[in-house]
Design a protein around this motif. Structure first.
Motif, mmCIF file in Angstrom:
data_model
loop_
_atom_site.group_PDB
_atom_site.id
_atom_site.type_symbol
_atom_site.label_atom_id
_atom_site.label_comp_id
_atom_site.label_asym_id
_atom_site.label_seq_id
_atom_site.Cartn_x
_atom_site.Cartn_y
_atom_site.Cartn_z
ATOM 1 N N ARG A 31 16.808 60.124 94.599
ATOM 2 C CA ARG A 31 17.077 59.119 93.581
ATOM 3 C C ARG A 31 18.207 58.262 94.109
ATOM 4 N NH1 ARG A 31 13.931 59.154 89.127
ATOM 5 N NH2 ARG A 31 13.046 61.174 88.787
ATOM 6 N N HIS A 32 18.152 57.001 93.799
ATOM 7 C CA HIS A 32 19.191 56.085 94.256
ATOM 8 C C HIS A 32 20.188 55.873 93.130
ATOM 9 C CE1 HIS A 32 17.069 55.452 97.938
ATOM 10 N NE2 HIS A 32 15.982 55.218 97.258
ATOM 11 N N ASP A 33 20.933 56.907 92.823
ATOM 12 C CA ASP A 33 21.892 56.873 91.734
ATOM 13 C C ASP A 33 23.310 56.709 92.261
ATOM 14 O OD1 ASP A 33 22.228 59.291 92.923
ATOM 15 O OD2 ASP A 33 21.769 60.487 91.155
ATOM 16 N N GLY A 34 23.403 56.125 93.442
ATOM 17 C CA GLY A 34 24.716 55.959 94.043
ATOM 18 C C GLY A 34 25.015 57.062 95.037
ATOM 19 N N CYS A 73 17.956 53.280 100.442
ATOM 20 C CA CYS A 73 17.696 52.188 99.492
ATOM 21 C C CYS A 73 16.867 51.094 100.143
ATOM 22 C CB CYS A 73 19.015 51.620 98.974
ATOM 23 S SG CYS A 73 19.946 52.779 97.964
ATOM 24 N N GLN A 101 11.626 53.079 88.770
ATOM 25 C CA GLN A 101 13.027 53.435 88.543
ATOM 26 C C GLN A 101 13.770 53.583 89.866
ATOM 27 O OE1 GLN A 101 12.547 56.937 86.096
ATOM 28 N NE2 GLN A 101 12.741 55.752 84.197
ATOM 29 N N ARG A 102 13.118 54.208 90.862
ATOM 30 C CA ARG A 102 13.745 54.332 92.184
ATOM 31 C C ARG A 102 13.950 52.966 92.825
ATOM 32 N NH1 ARG A 102 9.859 58.418 92.799
ATOM 33 N NH2 ARG A 102 8.780 57.164 94.366
ATOM 34 N N GLN A 148 14.385 50.085 91.235
ATOM 35 C CA GLN A 148 15.492 49.437 90.526
ATOM 36 C C GLN A 148 16.837 49.993 90.959
ATOM 37 O OE1 GLN A 148 14.223 50.188 86.495
ATOM 38 N NE2 GLN A 148 13.416 48.108 86.263
ATOM 39 N N GLU A 149 16.924 51.310 91.076
ATOM 40 C CA GLU A 149 18.182 51.937 91.481
ATOM 41 C C GLU A 149 18.557 51.544 92.906
ATOM 42 O OE1 GLU A 149 17.233 56.024 90.752
ATOM 43 O OE2 GLU A 149 17.515 55.810 88.588
ATOM 44 N N GLU A 191 19.833 47.917 92.830
ATOM 45 C CA GLU A 191 21.179 47.847 92.263
ATOM 46 C C GLU A 191 22.228 48.359 93.254
ATOM 47 O OE1 GLU A 191 22.170 46.316 89.510
ATOM 48 O OE2 GLU A 191 20.093 45.711 89.264
ATOM 49 N N THR A 192 21.904 49.408 93.982
ATOM 50 C CA THR A 192 22.823 49.948 94.985
ATOM 51 C C THR A 192 23.061 48.929 96.091
ATOM 52 O OG1 THR A 192 22.128 52.201 94.506
ATOM 53 C CG2 THR A 192 23.205 51.831 96.630
#
Length: 95
Positions: free
Chosen positions: A20-23, A30, A79-80, A82-83, A86-87
């Protein structure tokens, strides 16, 4: 269409994992999620993001015949995407 999406998910999953690209993911992951090189311009990043969202958006895929059962996979993929976008935007200082 369903077989194509499943094959894409398997291919991507094998090469990029199910990160997941949650930071916490790397910028390289990414860029891979957007299927672009890190050396492209900000405008090209945005264009790649929009292309990937259009290609994988669950509403569009369901309207084109993807079974509802596959819609959850498509939702997770968007969702991945978008994340990842954003990253990349944060790392580049894009608005």
């Amino acid at each position: 269409m369903e077989a194509s999406l499943r094959a894409r998910q398997r291919t991507r999953g094998a090469s990029a994992g199910s990160h997941r690209h949650d930071g916490t993911g790397s910028l390289a992951e990414c860029y891979a999620e957007l299927e672009v090189d890190a050396k492209i311009t900000d405008q090209e990043v945005t264009k790649a993001y929009r292309r990937q969202m259009s290609r994988h958006h669950p509403d569009k895929l369901v309207a084109n015949g993807l079974p509802e059962s596959m819609a959850q996979m498509a939702k997770e993929k968007t969702q991945r995407i978008q994340e990842a976008y954003e990253t990349i935007r944060a790392a580049r200082g894009m608005r």
